[in-house]
Design a protein around this motif. Sequence first.
Motif, PDB file in Angstrom:
ATOM      1  N   TRP A  81       0.748  -1.126  -0.041  1.00  0.00           N
ATOM      2  CA  TRP A  81       0.117  -0.011   0.012  1.00  0.00           C
ATOM      3  C   TRP A  81       0.841   1.295   0.175  1.00  0.00           C
ATOM      4  N   ARG A  90       6.589   4.175  -8.724  1.00  0.00           N
ATOM      5  CA  ARG A  90       5.633   3.006  -8.435  1.00  0.00           C
ATOM      6  C   ARG A  90       6.116   2.069  -9.534  1.00  0.00           C
ATOM      7  N   ASN A 114      -3.616   2.844  -2.781  1.00  0.00           N
ATOM      8  CA  ASN A 114      -2.707   4.102  -2.955  1.00  0.00           C
ATOM      9  C   ASN A 114      -3.482   5.202  -2.375  1.00  0.00           C
ATOM     10  N   ILE A 115      -2.898   5.980  -1.342  1.00  0.00           N
ATOM     11  CA  ILE A 115      -3.776   7.028  -0.849  1.00  0.00           C
ATOM     12  C   ILE A 115      -2.758   8.201  -0.698  1.00  0.00           C
ATOM     13  N   TRP A 129      -4.076  14.913  -6.403  1.00  0.00           N
ATOM     14  CA  TRP A 129      -4.638  14.098  -7.499  1.00  0.00           C
ATOM     15  C   TRP A 129      -3.187  13.544  -8.107  1.00  0.00           C
ATOM     16  N   ASP A 140      -0.802  12.463  -6.746  1.00  0.00           N
ATOM     17  CA  ASP A 140      -0.452  11.053  -6.121  1.00  0.00           C
ATOM     18  C   ASP A 140      -1.088   9.708  -6.634  1.00  0.00           C
ATOM     19  N   LEU A 141      -2.300  10.260  -7.195  1.00  0.00           N
ATOM     20  CA  LEU A 141      -3.034   9.063  -7.746  1.00  0.00           C
ATOM     21  C   LEU A 141      -3.363   8.680  -9.133  1.00  0.00           C
ATOM     22  N   VAL A 145      -0.771   3.138 -10.852  1.00  0.00           N
ATOM     23  CA  VAL A 145      -1.423   3.664  -9.532  1.00  0.00           C
ATOM     24  C   VAL A 145      -1.861   2.724  -8.563  1.00  0.00           C
ATOM     25  N   ARG A 150      -6.556   0.262  -6.637  1.00  0.00           N
ATOM     26  CA  ARG A 150      -7.488   1.085  -5.959  1.00  0.00           C
ATOM     27  C   ARG A 150      -6.960   2.304  -5.485  1.00  0.00           C
ATOM     28  N   THR A 151      -7.240   3.679  -5.696  1.00  0.00           N
ATOM     29  CA  THR A 151      -6.945   4.766  -5.061  1.00  0.00           C
ATOM     30  C   THR A 151      -7.845   5.491  -4.357  1.00  0.00           C
ATOM     31  N   LYS A 204      -8.636   9.282  -2.306  1.00  0.00           N
ATOM     32  CA  LYS A 204      -8.113  10.802  -2.196  1.00  0.00           C
ATOM     33  C   LYS A 204      -8.511  11.548  -0.806  1.00  0.00           C
TER      34      LYS A 204
END
Length: 260
Positions: A111, A219, A232-233, A237, A239-240, A245, A248-249, A251
């Motif tokens: 993660w 990544r 991914n947190i 945006w 970051d994602l 990526v 699932r991301t 925000k």
Amino acid sequence: MLPLLLFFLLTTTVATTQASSDGAISRQIHLLRPQTGSHGRHVPGISCMSWRLGVETHNIVGWTTIPAACERYVGNYMLGHQYRQDSRAVTHEALLYAKSLNLTKDGKNLWVFDIDETSLSNLPYYAHHGFGVELYNSTAFNAWVLEGKAPALPESLKLYNKLLALGIKVAFITGRGESQRSVTEINLRYVGYLTWEKLILKNSSYSGNTSVVYKSSERKKLEESGYRIIGNIGDQWSDLLGTNVGDRTFKLPDPMYYIS
């Protein structure tokens, strides 16, 4: 006819009484009203709420400071209960997702966490700099980072610990420079982030590249080394978005600044 007239007068009186007593708060709790209230009076904060929605949905991009008129609104949001509740809603969904996975036990489930305004909070700094109304000052912000006093965002720290308990590894990817590695490690551990697989800071080879390019590249390296990015947190945006990526991301809210 008389009973009908009495009923009409009674209901009118009750409605008028309720309107006078509740009118002071009705314009505050109905957040989806237009710019003016039921009597044409301006409803403070509506335009700033719309601006924040545009930011969080990535419809407003490329901005350098928050609107000057929104300094108080953003400050109240960030220091009030709503920011924490919004963060909790995001991390709650992230945990539900993680728990729903049928994970392999090979130690490769990863993660990715951003750091600033995701794992650590810079609110003590931004509270003294207009919550984003001032232009970004790298000298002042880096001086704050070097103090190593950023608190954890509690909701993210809770998610971090829950993920570790599920056997999921954690990697941090941050826009902080390599020169800030030591203080960042100390700060993370001091507030409760005690272990990680990777702590990736931005080195000079990415000079001139956007955050999307930098984080996508890092990544990709993680996945090429055998990790599966299942989550991914981040608060930006950038970051994602991009490549690699993750499955699932998520925000987190941040109306204070924008990173491309």
